[in-house]
Each structure stands twice: as structure tokens, then as C-alpha cells.
Enzyme design. Structure first.
Site, PDB file in Angstrom:
ATOM      1  N   SER A  61      -6.418   4.646 -12.432  1.00 46.98           N
ATOM      2  CA  SER A  61      -6.250   3.594 -11.714  1.00 46.98           C
ATOM      3  C   SER A  61      -6.683   3.094 -10.465  1.00 46.98           C
ATOM      4  O   SER A  61      -6.470   2.048  -9.944  1.00 46.98           O
ATOM      5  CB  SER A  61      -4.532   3.543 -11.705  1.00 46.98           C
ATOM      6  OG  SER A  61      -3.857   3.318 -12.777  1.00 46.98           O
ATOM      7  N   LYS A  64      -8.473  -0.412 -10.614  1.00 47.57           N
ATOM      8  CA  LYS A  64      -7.935  -1.582 -10.211  1.00 47.57           C
ATOM      9  C   LYS A  64      -8.166  -1.902  -8.831  1.00 47.57           C
ATOM     10  O   LYS A  64      -7.991  -3.370  -8.591  1.00 47.57           O
ATOM     11  CB  LYS A  64      -6.223  -1.298 -10.252  1.00 47.57           C
ATOM     12  CG  LYS A  64      -5.895  -1.206 -11.704  1.00 47.57           C
ATOM     13  CD  LYS A  64      -4.388  -1.015 -11.726  1.00 47.57           C
ATOM     14  CE  LYS A  64      -3.779  -0.690 -13.237  1.00 47.57           C
ATOM     15  NZ  LYS A  64      -3.861   0.663 -13.542  1.00 47.57           N
ATOM     16  N   SER A 121       0.743  -1.063  -9.924  1.00 48.01           N
ATOM     17  CA  SER A 121      -0.380  -0.330 -10.746  1.00 48.01           C
ATOM     18  C   SER A 121      -0.099  -0.866 -12.001  1.00 48.01           C
ATOM     19  O   SER A 121      -0.573  -0.196 -13.111  1.00 48.01           O
ATOM     20  CB  SER A 121      -0.350   0.997 -10.564  1.00 48.01           C
ATOM     21  OG  SER A 121      -1.708   1.366 -11.098  1.00 48.01           O
TER      22      SER A 121
END
Length: 383
Positions: A61, A64, A121
Site C-alpha cells: 500500500s 498509494k 488505505s
């Protein structure tokens, strides 16, 4: 004679010993239980600690960070607006993993989705924003790679907007530090979102997964990541005494471990190093002769703040030299480069920045230029 010689040698040895004693002592950096890590000064980009920082790893993640960076770019350009409604596609709604919990066909403001990406997230929020910006996640991934190249992330390739495991979706700790620095410097207003501890949407209040936001008031971001292959990862940033550090720790074995190892890295950096401002933007360093101009002299300056990273207490070891590229001849435009400033620390170059003229200098009239030509000729003859 021998007594005098011995006395001279004793002075030399003593002076050398004092110099060594005054030099700041820096111990070896901590060894972290992680696959790779890096610590940099956000102001200068100077690397303070690194271990396998160029090893390619799956970013999970942490991907991101690029998704939110591109959305901030679009917002700052005016291509999209914070309150623009974003349609939630079935693809975004069905996406697994961490969620913001948007519903299919909902119309959600861009700014809410951006918070969903950064704080919660949310994979669903990431895909929704990717589709809104580029039409599809696949096209958005192309934009991500173009942006990575522009930022100098030379070992990174993105396949999607979420960090969902995919073949060829890779980065490095060094590239993530580069991206983090761009997030902070290029979009400071949106960077503030990374310090928010909670975001409530659709009646669901979710906490930021960055544990350090609760443990250390100096920490104000940035992003966690986790997959089975990537392990537990954390990109963090903190500010103390005017110094901002960025740490990247990837491949630890738990949520707690990524936070603890990051704390070790940040503590080391703040304890043993400092960001030192050598010059401020537009500081005039010296005045130079101008030939053939309405004015006879002009100030030579630096355009931007000049920062260097040095061992804490090592200011006296800094030396700065201005090198002007020959004689200055009018006309000159404010901001025109006429040389460079080289900053060294114990003989090692730590900054090399352009030196520019501080103001416009118009060309002088015919007789002024003629008179200056004569003076230059005469001076050259005697030299």
C-alpha cells in the site's frame, strides 16, 4: 636545536589532537530487522543511513503515495476540484483488501476519497480516484510510471493504483524516499492529510495505521503498507528543531516491529545530525564589477535557500566558496547564472548551487561602453 624541533612537533601533534577532539563523534547507525531501509534529510536529500536501499521490493500500500501524489497534482493544476463528485464503479466497490467502504454508484467528493486513500488505505478509494483522473486504472498506472520517471524513481514500476500484488509491480526504499520528499515539498497543503489520525465515512470511523502518529508528536506522516510478500512497511516523516527526516523501512515481520524499527532510525538521525542553513534565498554574497553597464557593480546571490546536512555541532567545519565565471558584461538579467557556490564539509562537497545576479543591469550608453572598454584594455595591459 633538537629541543626547538621537538617543541614544534609537540605543537603540531597537540593542535591535531584538539582538532580531532573537537570533531563531532558519530557512532555506527542501528541495524534494523528489516529487508531494506533508508533515512534522508528532507531539506537536502542527503542520505544518512541506508541498507539495501536499491533492492527491488513489492511496495504494497505504499503504492498509494503515488496515487495521492497524482491526485494532488491534478488538484493543484485545477484539472479536478476537491468537491467534484466521483462515481464509484463496481470494480472499485468489489476490490478486496483494506476499504473505505464506499458503495457502488455512490457520488463521493474527491477530497473524501483522498482521505480514504491516505488515512484508511482504501483500495476502493484508490481505484475510484484512478478512474476519475484517467478513465481507467490501467491508464492511471501509465501516468504513475511517467510521474515516477519525472521524479527520478529509476527502479520503480507500477501496475495498479493500490499496491495489490501483481507481477512487475516493484520499487525500492530509495525511490520511496524520493516520492515521500516530493509529497512533502510539492503539495504541502495536502501533505497535512497524512497526519490525521481518524477518518469517518459512512458511519465507520477508521484509524490511521501509522502507530507513530500516536507515539511521537514529531511524526506527521506518511504511509503504511503490508502484504505477505512485502511484509510490514512504513514510510515516516518527522520534524524536530527545524530538521525534517524521512525514513523508509520495508519488510519487517509485524505492525509493531515496523513502528519500533522506524523509531530507532529517526532517533539516530535527530541525535547525530542537523540541517544547517548556509544562505537564505536572495542573500547577496559579494559585489562584482560589471563592464559596459549603466551600473558599475552588481550583487551576486543565491536564488534559493541553501541547506546542508552536517553532524550536530559541526558548523565550524563548513566552508563556502563563490566562483564567478569570468568578467561580467552588461546586459544582465536578475536571476541570470554567473557562477556557482560550492559548500564543503571537511573538504567534501555537500552543496553545489548556482550563483546569480541579484538585479537587472542594463547596457550603458555608447560613451559608457567605450570608456569601460578603454579601462579594461589598460587594466589588461598592466596585468
Amino acid at each position: 636545536m633538537f629541543k626547538r624541533l621537538f617543541a614544534c612537533l609537540l605543537v603540531i601533534v597537540s593542535t591535531s589532537s584538539v582538532a580531532q577532539a573537537d570533531k563531532p563523534l558519530i557512532p555506527a547507525p542501528p541495524q534494523l530487522a528489516a529487508t531494506a531501509y533508508i533515512l534522508i534529510d528532507a531539506h537536502t536529500g542527503q542520505v544518512l543511513v541506508e541498507q539495501d536501499a536499491d533492492k527491488q521490493i513489492p511496495p504494497a500500500s505504499l503504492t498509494k503515495m503515488m496515487t495521492s501524489y497524482i491526485v494532488s497534482e491534478e488538484l493543484d493544476k485545477g484539472a479536478i476540484k476537491e468537491q467534484d463528485p466521483v462515481n464509484i464503479s463496481e470494480k472499485a466497490w468489489r476490490m478486496g483488501g483494506s476499504k473505505m467502504f464506499v458503495k457502488v454508484n455512490d457520488k463521493v467528493p474527491v477530497i473524501d476519497l483522498l482521505r480514504g486513500v491516505i488515512i484508511q488505505s482504501g483500495n476502493d478509494a484508490s481505484i475510484a480516484l484512478a478512474e476519475h483522473v484517467s478513465g481507467s486504472e490501467e491508464v492511471f498506472a501509465e501516468v504513475m510510471n511517467q510521474q515516477a520517471e519525472r521524479l527520478g524513481m529509476t527502479s520503480t514500476h507500477f501496475v495498479n493504483a493500490t499496491g495489490w500484488p501483481a507481477e512487475g509491480h516493484m520499487t525500492t526504499a530509495r525511490d520511496l524516499a524520493t516520492l515521500a520528499r516530493a509529497l512533502i515539498n510539492d503539495h504541502p497543503s495536502h501533505y497535512a492529510l497524512y497526519s490525521e489520525k481518524y477518518f469517518r465515512f459512512n458511519g465507520i470511523n477508521q484509524p490511521n495505521r501509522n502507530r507513530l502518529l500516536w507515539r511521537d508528536p514529531a511524526v506527521d506522516g506518511i504511509k503504511t503498507g503490508h502484504t505477505e510478500e512485502a511484509g510490514f512497511c512504513l514510510v515516516a516523516s518527522a520534524v524536530k528543531r527545524g530538521m525534517r527526516l524521512i525514513s523508509v523501512v520495508v519488510g519487517t515481520d509485524s505492525d509493531e516491529k515496523r513502528a519500533a524499527e522506524t523509531q530507532k532510525l529517526l532517533a539516530y538521525g535527530f541525535r547525530y545530525f542537523q540541517t544547517h542553513k548556509v544562505y537564505g534565498a536572495n542573500d547577496v554574497l559579494q559585489t562584482e564589477r560589471v563592464w559596459g553597464g549603466k551600473a558599475d557593480t552588481v550583487g551576486v546571490a543565491v536564488q534559493n535557500d541553501v541547506f546542508v546536512t552536517i553532524p550536530r555541532g559541526g558548523e565550524e567545519s563548513i566552508k563556502a566558496d563563490l566562483i564567478v565565471d569570468g568578467e561580467l558584461k552588461a546586459p544582465l538579467a536578475k536571476g541570470q547564472q554567473v557562477g556557482k557556490v560550492i559548500v564543503t564539509l571537511d573538504g567534501q562537497t555537500v552543496a553545489d548551487v548556482p550563483a546569480v545576479v541579484a538585479e537587472d543591469v542594463e547596457e550603458g550608453g555608447f560613451f559608457k561602453r567605450l570608456w569601460d572598454s578603454i579601462k579594461r584594455f589598460v587594466m589588461g595591459f598592466f596585468q
